[in-house]
Design a protein around this motif. Sequence first.
Motif, PDB file in Angstrom:
ATOM      1  N   ASP A  27      46.999 -23.569  42.179  1.00 19.79           N
ATOM      2  CA  ASP A  27      45.711 -23.770  42.820  1.00 19.79           C
ATOM      3  C   ASP A  27      45.926 -23.548  44.326  1.00 19.79           C
ATOM      4  O   ASP A  27      47.049 -23.596  44.808  1.00 19.79           O
ATOM      5  CB  ASP A  27      45.241 -25.203  42.535  1.00 19.79           C
ATOM      6  N   VAL A  29      43.308 -24.540  47.347  1.00 25.39           N
ATOM      7  CA  VAL A  29      42.829 -25.558  48.296  1.00 25.39           C
ATOM      8  C   VAL A  29      43.237 -26.955  47.822  1.00 25.39           C
ATOM      9  O   VAL A  29      42.935 -27.361  46.699  1.00 25.39           O
ATOM     10  CB  VAL A  29      41.307 -25.464  48.478  1.00 25.39           C
ATOM     11  N   GLY A  30      43.940 -27.662  48.676  1.00 22.42           N
ATOM     12  CA  GLY A  30      44.428 -28.992  48.344  1.00 22.42           C
ATOM     13  C   GLY A  30      45.812 -28.970  47.727  1.00 22.42           C
ATOM     14  O   GLY A  30      46.438 -30.015  47.566  1.00 22.42           O
ATOM     15  N   THR A  31      46.273 -27.775  47.364  1.00 21.49           N
ATOM     16  CA  THR A  31      47.577 -27.633  46.724  1.00 21.49           C
ATOM     17  C   THR A  31      48.550 -26.870  47.615  1.00 21.49           C
ATOM     18  O   THR A  31      49.649 -27.323  47.894  1.00 21.49           O
ATOM     19  CB  THR A  31      47.433 -26.930  45.368  1.00 21.49           C
ATOM     20  N   ASP A 204      45.858 -29.944  42.471  1.00 18.50           N
ATOM     21  CA  ASP A 204      45.608 -31.296  42.991  1.00 18.50           C
ATOM     22  C   ASP A 204      44.435 -31.983  42.315  1.00 18.50           C
ATOM     23  O   ASP A 204      44.108 -33.107  42.671  1.00 18.50           O
ATOM     24  CB  ASP A 204      45.353 -31.240  44.508  1.00 18.50           C
ATOM     25  N   ASP A 209      42.488 -28.863  37.231  1.00 16.03           N
ATOM     26  CA  ASP A 209      43.804 -28.222  37.257  1.00 16.03           C
ATOM     27  C   ASP A 209      44.697 -28.664  36.094  1.00 16.03           C
ATOM     28  O   ASP A 209      45.413 -27.848  35.531  1.00 16.03           O
ATOM     29  CB  ASP A 209      44.506 -28.528  38.588  1.00 16.03           C
TER      30      ASP A 209
END
Length: 224
Positions: A27, A29-31, A204, A209
Amino acid sequence: MVARPRSAVVATPDAFPPAGVTAVVFDVVGTLVEPAVAVAETYAAAGRRHGIDLDAATVARRFATAWRRQESNDAAAEIPFATSRDRERERWREIVGDVFGPHAAAAAIFADLWAHYALPEAWRPVNRGAALAQAALNAGLAVAVASNFDERLLAVAPHLDLPASAGAVFPSSEIGWRKPSQAFFRYVEQRLGRPPEQLLYVGDDPELDVTAAMAAGWRAMLVG
Ligand SMILES: [Mg+2]
């Protein structure tokens, strides 16, 4: 990408990558990356540039509601989670519209924010995700990114040191499906030419996910 200490990779380094995995798909965004400035602050600043003065807390609350509305719309669509460049752009136009309300400047604010998040400097790396990606590369695995992002990811990816070659960056707008659709994962499998049991998805979001990837027969790892 900057190499990071192996000790920062995972608590149990021998558990990553898991045996049998030949490709790790991340992933984004955020990962691997996150907004360099809080989204609510960026939105509030864009509003002020166009004459709308909202505090960041109000923006954050409205953004969260707007985000959920878009997720619900996609889930309830005739073909759930099908997407396209147009749909992704419309999603963000509606989120901006929900945050700022009907206003003559809404189109200009949307254009500002759309352009902003296409810039590499809008993003900063997430160290834990970057370390996992480096570990996967060190282990000789194929690495790709697949994201509920849109075509802007293709332009920005080379500047973010994302751990994937140009041919292994898969935004949902190009796939035609968003997570948690199984079709999202099937597409990536086909592009990577590997069966689901050899694929590990790292992200995340527990639902989009992990649950979704495992439902597709992949292995999954939650980070963050
Ligand atoms: Mg994410």
